[in-house]
Design an enzyme around this catalytic site. Structure first.
Site, short mmCIF file in Angstrom:
data_model
loop_
_atom_site.label_atom_id
_atom_site.label_comp_id
_atom_site.label_asym_id
_atom_site.label_seq_id
_atom_site.Cartn_x
_atom_site.Cartn_y
_atom_site.Cartn_z
N ARG A 285 9.32 12.74 3.72
CA ARG A 285 10.07 11.85 4.61
C ARG A 285 10.60 10.61 3.90
O ARG A 285 11.31 9.82 4.52
CB ARG A 285 9.18 11.47 5.81
N TRP B 274 0.84 -1.20 0.00
CA TRP B 274 0.00 0.00 0.00
C TRP B 274 0.88 1.25 0.00
O TRP B 274 1.92 1.28 0.64
CB TRP B 274 -0.91 -0.01 1.21
N HIS C 1 -9.84 4.83 10.55
CA HIS C 1 -9.02 3.71 10.08
C HIS C 1 -7.54 3.96 10.34
O HIS C 1 -6.81 3.06 10.77
CB HIS C 1 -9.27 3.50 8.59
N GLU D 114 -0.27 -5.98 8.10
CA GLU D 114 0.32 -7.32 8.01
C GLU D 114 1.81 -7.35 8.35
O GLU D 114 2.42 -8.43 8.37
CB GLU D 114 0.11 -7.89 6.61
N THR E 165 -11.74 8.81 8.05
CA THR E 165 -12.28 7.94 9.09
C THR E 165 -11.22 7.64 10.14
O THR E 165 -10.09 8.12 10.08
CB THR E 165 -12.78 6.62 8.48
N LEU F 9 1.32 5.02 6.36
CA LEU F 9 -0.08 5.25 6.67
C LEU F 9 -0.38 6.74 6.52
O LEU F 9 0.32 7.57 7.11
CB LEU F 9 -0.40 4.79 8.09
N ILE F 10 -1.40 7.06 5.74
CA ILE F 10 -1.78 8.46 5.52
C ILE F 10 -3.21 8.65 6.01
O ILE F 10 -4.11 7.91 5.63
CB ILE F 10 -1.66 8.85 4.04
N SER G 51 0.30 -2.26 5.83
CA SER G 51 1.07 -2.10 7.06
C SER G 51 0.55 -2.98 8.18
O SER G 51 1.31 -3.40 9.06
CB SER G 51 1.06 -0.63 7.50
#
Length: 227
Positions: free
Chosen positions: A147, A43, A108, A78, A106, A101-102, A76
């Site tokens: 980053r 992802w 999530h 997993e 929600t 992760l962005i 991420s």
């Protein structure tokens, strides 16, 4: 600048070492015999691929390509379970988890971020193999690109993650786990082999039995005193 120095005395039985001079003036020695695992999420692949490249290029300065094992997972979430599979199947000295992760509209983002962070920490403590947290938690795509070194004013954090992995792997190599009674309480079931070890089972029974005996004596003594 703050310089971290670790003095290493080599002998004929010690593995060969090569000095690292990382960014931020970090200096330490790395065993050339170490083996590092990389677990990366699919992802946000543009970000993750750049981070992996940063990790890999830094590692390859000091260890050969065959000392690096890479596996790819869907996301991420997993990363911890896949890292555990890799640790159980390979003789690794450290693992780097890479993901991105962005935050969206929600919850999530919050749930996944917390679960992955806790899972990686728990895995590292459970297995004794250092697992480096290489997961970006960003509020937008621009932060992630900065980053991962994809923007001109950015920096690829994969470099530091690789350096951390090598430093922790060195610590792991020089301080191997020692067998003791408490470790044998797993009744001889290791993470790599589900076949019970009779000697470990016996030691575990002795420890548990001794604890129950002491508790029983204490209980009887208190019971007599109350009469």
């Amino acid at each position: 600048a703050c310089v971290l120095m670790i003095q290493v005395t080599t002998s004929q039985s010690s593995p060969p070492y090569k000095a690292i001079k990382g960014i931020k003036d970090r200096e330490f020695d790395v065993p050339l015999t170490m083996k590092i695992g990389i677990v990366k999420a699919s992802w946000n692949s543009t970000i993750v691929d750049a981070l992996e490249d940063g990790v890999r290029q830094e590692l390859l300065k000091y260890i050969p390509p065959e000392s690096i094992t890479t596996i790819i997972v869907p996301g991420s979430y997993e990363l911890p379970s896949a890292s555990q599979i890799l640790i159980n199947s390979k003789n690794l000295h450290a693992v780097v988890c890479i993901g991105c992760l962005i935050k969206g509209d929600t919850l999530h983002f919050e749930y996944i971020s917390q679960a992955v962070t806790y899972g990686i920490m728990k895995l590292s403590l459970k297995t004794g193999v250092p697992v480096i947290y290489g997961v970006l938690n960003c509020l937008n795509e621009e932060q992630a690109k900065k980053r991962s070194g994809l923007l001109e004013q950015g920096h690829n954090h994969g470099t530091e993650w690789a350096q951390s992995a090598m430093q922790m792997a060195k610590l792991n190599i020089e301080n191997p786990p020692q067998n003791n009674m408490l470790q044998n309480l797993n009744l001889g079931l290791s993470s790599k082999n589900s076949t019970p070890d009779p000697s470990s089972i016996f030691k575990g029974v002795i420890v548990v039995g001794s604890s129950l005996f002491i508790f029983g004596v204490y209980y009887v003594w208190n019971y007599i005193k109350t009469k």
